[in-house]
Enzyme design. Structure first.
Site, PDB file in Angstrom:
ATOM      1  CB  SER A  14      -2.667   0.926  15.666  1.00 32.72           C
ATOM      2  OG  SER A  14      -1.303   1.209  15.911  1.00 32.72           O
ATOM      3  CB  SER A  16       1.839   2.055  17.217  1.00 20.85           C
ATOM      4  OG  SER A  16       2.276   1.594  15.969  1.00 20.85           O
ATOM      5  CE  LYS A  65       2.836   3.184   6.701  1.00 22.82           C
ATOM      6  NZ  LYS A  65       3.666   1.985   6.511  1.00 22.82           N
ATOM      7  CG  ASP A  77      18.152  11.942   1.107  1.00 26.07           C
ATOM      8  OD1 ASP A  77      17.463  12.959   0.872  1.00 26.07           O
ATOM      9  OD2 ASP A  77      19.400  11.949   1.202  1.00 26.07           O
ATOM     10  CG  ASP A 101       7.738   0.806   7.061  1.00 28.60           C
ATOM     11  OD1 ASP A 101       7.526   0.684   8.282  1.00 28.60           O
ATOM     12  OD2 ASP A 101       6.867   1.176   6.254  1.00 28.60           O
ATOM     13  CB  ALA A 128       6.603  -4.574  -6.941  1.00 26.43           C
ATOM     14  CB  ALA A 131       5.962  -3.640   2.434  1.00 29.82           C
ATOM     15  CG  ASN A 151       4.390  -7.242  -7.904  1.00 32.84           C
ATOM     16  OD1 ASN A 151       4.060  -7.668  -6.789  1.00 32.84           O
ATOM     17  ND2 ASN A 151       3.754  -6.267  -8.505  1.00 32.84           N
ATOM     18  CB  ALA A 155       3.780  -2.985 -15.523  1.00 34.79           C
ATOM     19  CD  GLN A 246       7.008   0.811  12.693  1.00 31.07           C
ATOM     20  OE1 GLN A 246       7.106   1.970  12.310  1.00 31.07           O
ATOM     21  NE2 GLN A 246       6.141   0.443  13.634  1.00 31.07           N
TER      22      GLN A 246
HETATM   23  P1  ATR Z   1       2.060  -2.481   0.794  1.00 32.23           P
HETATM   24  O1  ATR Z   1       2.180  -0.990   0.729  1.00 32.23           O
HETATM   25  O2  ATR Z   1       1.637  -3.000   2.141  1.00 32.23           O
HETATM   26  O3  ATR Z   1       3.245  -3.194   0.257  1.00 32.23           O
HETATM   27  P2  ATR Z   1       0.571  -2.680  -1.653  1.00 32.23           P
HETATM   28  O4  ATR Z   1       1.256  -1.482  -2.173  1.00 32.23           O
HETATM   29  O5  ATR Z   1      -0.903  -2.818  -1.866  1.00 32.23           O
HETATM   30  O6  ATR Z   1       0.763  -2.834  -0.099  1.00 32.23           O
HETATM   31  O7  ATR Z   1       1.315  -4.000  -2.224  1.00 32.23           O
HETATM   32  C1  ATR Z   1       0.838  -5.273  -2.008  1.00 32.23           C
HETATM   33  C2  ATR Z   1       1.761  -6.296  -2.689  1.00 32.23           C
HETATM   34  O8  ATR Z   1       1.167  -7.591  -2.538  1.00 32.23           O
HETATM   35  C3  ATR Z   1       1.935  -6.071  -4.175  1.00 32.23           C
HETATM   36  O9  ATR Z   1       3.177  -6.583  -4.583  1.00 32.23           O
HETATM   37  C4  ATR Z   1       0.785  -6.933  -4.745  1.00 32.23           C
HETATM   38  O10 ATR Z   1       0.970  -7.327  -6.085  1.00 32.23           O
HETATM   39  P3  ATR Z   1       0.417  -6.403  -7.309  1.00 32.23           P
HETATM   40  O11 ATR Z   1       1.369  -5.268  -7.455  1.00 32.23           O
HETATM   41  O12 ATR Z   1       0.376  -7.301  -8.455  1.00 32.23           O
HETATM   42  O13 ATR Z   1      -0.950  -5.920  -6.845  1.00 32.23           O
HETATM   43  C5  ATR Z   1       0.893  -8.120  -3.827  1.00 32.23           C
HETATM   44  N1  ATR Z   1      -0.367  -8.882  -3.796  1.00 32.23           N
HETATM   45  C6  ATR Z   1      -1.480  -8.578  -3.093  1.00 32.23           C
HETATM   46  N2  ATR Z   1      -2.440  -9.513  -3.303  1.00 32.23           N
HETATM   47  C7  ATR Z   1      -1.911 -10.420  -4.156  1.00 32.23           C
HETATM   48  C8  ATR Z   1      -2.395 -11.638  -4.764  1.00 32.23           C
HETATM   49  N3  ATR Z   1      -3.623 -12.105  -4.506  1.00 32.23           N
HETATM   50  N4  ATR Z   1      -1.546 -12.312  -5.557  1.00 32.23           N
HETATM   51  C9  ATR Z   1      -0.292 -11.871  -5.823  1.00 32.23           C
HETATM   52  N5  ATR Z   1       0.217 -10.726  -5.288  1.00 32.23           N
HETATM   53  C10 ATR Z   1      -0.581 -10.013  -4.469  1.00 32.23           C
END
Ligand code: ATR
Length: 273
Positions: A14, A16, A65, A77, A101, A128, A131, A151, A155, A246
């Site tokens: 970290s 921070s 988190k 909110d 964030d 998606a 972050a 993404n 879905a 942040q």
């Molecule tokens: P965070 O909370 O840091 O955003 P997360 O919830 O694990 O972490 O989200 C990671 C993001 O990176 C997601 O959009 C993920 O896509 P999926 O929802 O399909 O998993 C994307 N991501 C991570 N590795 C990937 C890869 N090799 N190719 C495409 N997208 C990837």
């Protein structure tokens, strides 16, 4: 002596403490900010003990988190909407949860690309995850007219879009590059391009120079996405400033001064990456 810190598992990585330590010193505040390693099993009781020990609050990072939000007596909110908290404030024996964030993302863009106009056109958001939620809600609050979300797992993007209503439309990943010519900004919220992760394969061929391209990845600071976008003449904003911004609301709540994100701080954290 006001006490605060950051909880994670692991926590050694970290940055921070560098950020808060810099501000404590800059503003001459008698306070401390430490790294706190709590496992998932230790988290709830550990946080309550910190509260009872007189801490002003803590930052929370992976994997806690969501647990931080569940544990809180009160939540903002935006923390509820994102489904996760990164900042806890202890007040009158109660735990208040917030997620800063999105504010960090937006204030970083405002500081580093002040000429960018959020209302000028749609935003293209890659990813998606957690972050993305924060970034999307910040862009919507700031007045973005439309948001195109792509993404790998469609879905997940559709599920996220339902939270935000009609302003968010989901597109297939293969359509991201064709769509990129007609947007005002592109944000990578995935971990792709980060040191040790797969590269983000995204062609910047369609970009015109008016597009602002931002990445939440900050290690490396200059990702391939940002390099390629800069070559097309686009303004770019790296992810380091989001990490710095942040931290601002937590510091203000605990230590009573709203700190400024300055260049020296940026350099200090950069040196530690
Ligand atoms: P965070 O909370 O840091 O955003 P997360 O919830 O694990 O972490 O989200 C990671 C993001 O990176 C997601 O959009 C993920 O896509 P999926 O929802 O399909 O998993 C994307 N991501 C991570 N590795 C990937 C890869 N090799 N190719 C495409 N997208 C990837």
């Amino acid at each position: 002596m006001i006490k605060a810190g950051v909880i994670g598992w692991p926590i050694s990585q970290s940055k921070s403490p560098i950020i808060h330590g810099y501000w404590l010193n800059k503003y001459g505040i008698k306070g401390s900010y430490e790294k706190i390693a709590f496992s998932v099993d230790e988290f709830d009781d550990g946080v309550k003990k910190l509260r009872d020990d007189g801490y002003a609050g803590v930052n929370v990072t992976a994997p806690h988190k969501e647990a931080a939000l569940s544990l809180a007596d009160h939540s903002s909110d935006r923390a509820k909407m994102i489904g996760a908290a990164n900042t806890l404030v202890f007040k009158d024996g109660e735990i208040h949860a917030d997620n800063t964030d999105g504010e960090g993302f937006l204030n970083n863009v405002i500081q580093r690309a002040p000429d960018w106009n959020v209302g000028a056109g749609p935003a293209l958001v890659l990813g998606a995850g957690g972050a993305a939620r924060a970034v999307i809600s910040a862009l919507i609050d700031a007045g973005v007219p439309e948001l195109i979300l792509v993404n790998r797992t469609r879905a997940r993007a559709e599920n996220l879009a339902t939270h935000f209503g009609r302003r968010v439309v989901v597109a297939n990943w293969v359509d991201a590059v064709p769509a990129s010519g007609a947007v005002s900004t592109i944000v990578n919220t995935t971990s792709l391009g980060m040191l040790g992760c797969d590269p983000l394969e995204f062609s910047c061929e369609n970009l015109n120079p008016s597009i602002l391209v931002t990445d939440i990845v900050y290690n490396p600071l200059e990702t391939d996405l940002l390099k390629n976008a800069a070559q097309k003449g686009c303004a770019t904003v790296d992810g380091l400033g989001m990490l710095l911004h942040q931290a601002v609301p937590g510091f203000e709540q605990w230590f009573g001064t709203r700190p400024v994100v300055d260049e020296i701080l940026r350099e200090r954290v950069l040196e530690a990456l």
